[in-house]
Enzyme design. Structure first.
Site, short mmCIF file in Angstrom:
data_model
loop_
_atom_site.label_atom_id
_atom_site.label_comp_id
_atom_site.label_asym_id
_atom_site.label_seq_id
_atom_site.Cartn_x
_atom_site.Cartn_y
_atom_site.Cartn_z
N GLU A 89 -35.47 -35.30 1.40
CA GLU A 89 -34.18 -35.53 0.76
C GLU A 89 -33.04 -34.90 1.55
O GLU A 89 -31.92 -34.79 1.06
CB GLU A 89 -34.18 -34.97 -0.67
CG GLU A 89 -34.27 -33.47 -0.78
CD GLU A 89 -35.70 -32.96 -0.80
OE1 GLU A 89 -35.90 -31.82 -1.25
OE2 GLU A 89 -36.62 -33.69 -0.38
N ASP B 224 -36.17 -42.88 -4.63
CA ASP B 224 -35.82 -43.65 -3.44
C ASP B 224 -34.44 -44.29 -3.58
O ASP B 224 -33.65 -44.32 -2.63
CB ASP B 224 -36.86 -44.73 -3.17
CG ASP B 224 -38.18 -44.17 -2.65
OD1 ASP B 224 -38.21 -42.98 -2.29
OD2 ASP B 224 -39.17 -44.92 -2.61
N ASP C 205 -28.43 -31.62 1.59
CA ASP C 205 -29.71 -31.59 0.88
C ASP C 205 -29.45 -31.85 -0.61
O ASP C 205 -28.66 -31.14 -1.24
CB ASP C 205 -30.39 -30.24 1.06
CG ASP C 205 -31.83 -30.26 0.58
OD1 ASP C 205 -32.70 -30.65 1.36
OD2 ASP C 205 -32.06 -29.90 -0.59
N ASN D 57 -37.75 -36.99 -8.94
CA ASN D 57 -39.03 -37.68 -8.72
C ASN D 57 -40.01 -37.42 -9.85
O ASN D 57 -40.70 -38.33 -10.32
CB ASN D 57 -39.64 -37.25 -7.39
CG ASN D 57 -38.97 -37.89 -6.18
OD1 ASN D 57 -38.47 -39.01 -6.27
ND2 ASN D 57 -38.94 -37.18 -5.07
#
Length: 344
Positions: free
Chosen positions: A259, A233, A216, A224
């Site tokens: 993620e 991304d 993770d 973001n």
């Protein structure tokens, strides 16, 4: 042909998703229609990243998910290109079968007509009384034989063409199946393909030594929020490449959701799995990613990793929960570290 989404989640997982769905549709005042339930299911399960991004965007813009928007979401992100591709392939197969059937039927009729003609010529030959009649009968037989040879050649050409078309359709079907099992953003296995691979491993009569690694990205929401989803991304794609680089050939690398990534590791000891995970952690942590067309660094990107080892009589849930617990321990101890179930 119709295409229905296939899910490999367990009863326990589906019960969890149901609770999340009810909370989701209640919180956002979404009508509990079958289409909205399907959208909510794929959203909360994390199995459809493109849909998740689209729904998040609507919610960020404080737009209502009404009938029109839900139909658009359903058509675009659930009944996607795979649906159209399967229908295209199906129509191609139907056309190919129809044309081949017609060709074979026509050839069979011509061959039958030629057979009748040969019988008539045989009777003629048996009753001829002079050379001229015999020569004419033989000439007719030669013509019928040449015609039958042409029919056979035509049939061969048609069947060769049908075989080429069938091979092309088979190739397209392989691509569609691969696309249906692949996460569009990272190129890794998607959640559905991950679940199938894990179930297959668990259900083998004599399961080999194996591990499950859950990864993770740390504080990914900040990436973001500070730099935008496009750069986020790119971070995910970069991380996916690292996983594929360090994973062994027999491993299955997947995007588990958001993620969170995962590696199913058949024929791998816990020690070896930890070594691979550490290489991934160090490689990502030492990378200094920059904004596109800019020298500005986005800062250090790190990952927390948890690993479980397959045990006798394990269920899928057991295997995942232990890896998740190890991952949670890694985050609890400060992130950017690898924890195995033995230390969690």
């Amino acid at each position: 042909m119709s295409l229905i989404s296939s899910y490999e989640y367990t009863e326990e997982q589906n019960s969890h998703f149901l609770r999340q769905i009810l909370q989701f549709i209640t919180a956002h005042k979404i009508l509990p229609t079958p289409i909205n339930y399907a959208i909510s299911y794929e959203y909360v399960s994390g199995s459809n990243q493109k849909l998740m991004v689209a729904v998040d965007l609507l919610l960020e813009q404080q737009k209502t998910i009404d009938e029109d928007s839900s139909i658009k979401l359903y058509r675009q992100y659930i009944c996607d290109d795979s649906f159209e591709s399967f229908n295209k392939i199906n129509k191609g197969l139907e056309s190919l079968i129809k044309n081949t059937r017609e060709t074979v039927a026509a050839t069979s009729q011509k061959a039958s007509d030629a057979g009748d003609a040969f019988e008539e010529q045989a009777l003629t030959i048996a009753s001829v009384k002079n050379t001229a009649d015999l020569q004419k009968a033989i000439s007719d037989i030669v013509l019928e034989t040449n015609g039958l040879a042409d029919i056979s050649k035509t049939l061969k050409n048609e069947l060769d063409s049908a075989n080429q078309e069938m091979e092309q359709l088979r190739s397209e079907l392989v691509k569609v199946r691969a696309s249906a099992a692949t996460d569009a953003l990272t190129g890794l296995m998607n959640r559905g393909a991950f679940d199938k691979a894990l179930n297959k491993l668990i259900n083998q009569p004599n399961s080999p030594e194996a591990c499950l690694t859950m990864l993770d990205l740390d504080h990914f929401k900040k990436v973001n929020d500070n730099f935008g989803h496009l750069l986020g991304d790119n971070v995910l794609k970069f991380t996916a490449k690292l996983l594929k680089k360090h994973a062994e050939p027999q491993h299955y690398v997947a995007r588990y959701g958001g993620e969170e990534l995962a590696i199913i590791m058949p024929k791998t000891s816990l020690k070896k799995a930890a070594e691979i995970a550490e290489k991934i952690r160090v490689a990502l942590g030492s990378s200094r990613l920059k904004k596109k067309n800019s020298s500005e660094s986005i800062g250090q990107i790190t990952v927390s990793i948890g690993i479980s080892k397959l045990k006798q009589n394990d269920t899928v849930e057991d295997f995942i929960v232990r890896a998740d617990n190890a991952l949670y321990k890694a985050k609890e101890l400060g992130r950017n570290r690898v924890e195995t179930e033995m230390t969690a």
